[in-house]
Design a protein around this motif. Structure first.
Motif, short mmCIF file in Angstrom:
data_model
loop_
_atom_site.label_atom_id
_atom_site.label_comp_id
_atom_site.label_asym_id
_atom_site.label_seq_id
_atom_site.Cartn_x
_atom_site.Cartn_y
_atom_site.Cartn_z
N PRO A 28 -18.23 -9.17 -37.12
CA PRO A 28 -17.94 -7.87 -36.52
C PRO A 28 -16.46 -7.54 -36.57
O PRO A 28 -15.62 -8.41 -36.83
CB PRO A 28 -18.41 -8.05 -35.06
N ILE A 29 -16.12 -6.29 -36.32
CA ILE A 29 -14.73 -5.90 -36.21
C ILE A 29 -14.44 -5.57 -34.74
O ILE A 29 -15.32 -5.11 -34.02
CB ILE A 29 -14.37 -4.72 -37.14
N ILE A 30 -13.23 -5.85 -34.32
CA ILE A 30 -12.90 -5.61 -32.93
C ILE A 30 -12.73 -4.10 -32.68
O ILE A 30 -12.42 -3.33 -33.60
CB ILE A 30 -11.63 -6.38 -32.49
N TYR A 31 -12.95 -3.72 -31.45
CA TYR A 31 -12.94 -2.30 -31.08
C TYR A 31 -11.67 -1.59 -31.53
O TYR A 31 -11.74 -0.49 -32.09
CB TYR A 31 -13.11 -2.21 -29.57
N ASP A 32 -10.51 -2.19 -31.32
CA ASP A 32 -9.24 -1.52 -31.66
C ASP A 32 -9.03 -1.37 -33.16
O ASP A 32 -8.14 -0.63 -33.59
CB ASP A 32 -8.06 -2.27 -31.05
N GLU A 33 -9.85 -2.06 -33.97
CA GLU A 33 -9.77 -1.91 -35.43
C GLU A 33 -10.64 -0.75 -35.92
O GLU A 33 -10.58 -0.40 -37.11
CB GLU A 33 -10.21 -3.19 -36.12
N MET A 34 -11.41 -0.14 -35.04
CA MET A 34 -12.29 0.96 -35.44
C MET A 34 -11.49 2.26 -35.48
O MET A 34 -11.71 3.17 -34.67
CB MET A 34 -13.47 1.07 -34.47
N THR A 35 -10.59 2.37 -36.43
CA THR A 35 -9.69 3.52 -36.46
C THR A 35 -10.18 4.64 -37.38
O THR A 35 -9.51 5.66 -37.50
CB THR A 35 -8.28 3.07 -36.90
N ASP A 36 -11.33 4.46 -38.01
CA ASP A 36 -11.94 5.53 -38.82
C ASP A 36 -13.08 6.15 -38.03
O ASP A 36 -13.85 5.44 -37.38
CB ASP A 36 -12.49 4.96 -40.13
N PHE A 37 -13.22 7.47 -38.11
CA PHE A 37 -14.30 8.12 -37.37
C PHE A 37 -15.65 7.57 -37.80
O PHE A 37 -16.53 7.34 -36.98
CB PHE A 37 -14.26 9.64 -37.57
N HIS A 38 -15.83 7.35 -39.09
CA HIS A 38 -17.06 6.74 -39.59
C HIS A 38 -16.86 5.23 -39.66
O HIS A 38 -16.03 4.74 -40.43
CB HIS A 38 -17.42 7.30 -40.97
N ILE A 39 -17.60 4.49 -38.86
CA ILE A 39 -17.41 3.04 -38.77
C ILE A 39 -17.64 2.35 -40.11
O ILE A 39 -17.08 1.29 -40.39
CB ILE A 39 -18.29 2.43 -37.67
N GLU A 40 -18.44 2.97 -40.96
CA GLU A 40 -18.64 2.44 -42.31
C GLU A 40 -17.29 2.26 -43.01
O GLU A 40 -17.07 1.26 -43.71
CB GLU A 40 -19.52 3.41 -43.09
#
Length: 202
Positions: A28-40
């Motif tokens: 998984p990726i950590i929450y703070d790394e989700m910097t793109d609107f599309h998680i893909e």
């Protein structure tokens, strides 16, 4: 009227992707790394193309939207808003998931009630929807071609996540549901302005 988005505001879309990716053998990726609107795209950037493809496969499966967990505080505070104001769900469908709209309504009925589910507006163009505010995690809501000349009536309240933290030009933010009381006075003022405009137009 308060308009409330679903994915990323009420339903934890990205959190569910992370859980399912782990079950499928991906890190998984950590929450703070989700910097793109599309998680893909976040998975592509951090874990590569194979991981990105798997995220796409997950979210188009039948049952995906029905399976999402609520975001912390969403049920409590949406019920609070509904007890005080006119509230309507305004959510965009996922084009490649044919059961998306039906499952979103099922999710709303499961966690809330049939009235909220039936009255939910599922549309790709939220610019056309009438309301005082739209609470949405998408920082830039771009109209589709058929509504490109329509200026939305609502004011945008950005529901904060890593993928919108650097966006500029937003007057109001909701950092989490527990912070709702901090902006409620502004919401009340905005609803009053909205109602006054409605009276002028009648």
């Amino acid at each position: 009227m308060l308009l409330i988005d679903m994915d990323g505001v009420l339903a934890d879309f990205n959190g569910q992707v992370n859980l399912e990716m782990a079950r499928n053998g991906f890190v998984p990726i950590i929450y703070d790394e989700m910097t793109d609107f599309h998680i893909e795209e976040s998975f592509r950037r951090i874990r590569g193309d194979e991981a990105a493809l798997r995220t796409r496969q997950l979210v188009v499966q039948s049952g995906w939207f029905r399976s999402l967990y609520p975001i912390t505080g969403a049920i409590k505070w949406l019920n609070y808003l509904r007890s005080r104001y006119d509230v309507q769900i305004c959510s965009a469908p996922l084009s490649h998931n044919p059961t998306c709209e039906a499952e979103k309504r099922e999710w709303l009925e499961h966690y809330f009630d049939k009235e909220l589910a039936l009255n939910a507006i599922i549309t790709k163009d939220k610019h056309t929807v009438d309301g005082a505010f739209l609470i949405d995690d998408k920082a830039s809501i771009i109209p589709f071609l058929e509504a490109k000349d329509i200026i939305p009536i609502w004011d945008h309240i950005v529901f904060s996540h890593p993928w919108n933290r650097n966006s500029l030009g937003h007057r109001m933010r909701l950092n989490s549901w527990r912070d709702l009381p901090q902006i409620e006075a502004e919401i009340v003022k905005g609803i009053s302005r909205y109602k006054a405009r409605q009276q002028v137009w009648l």
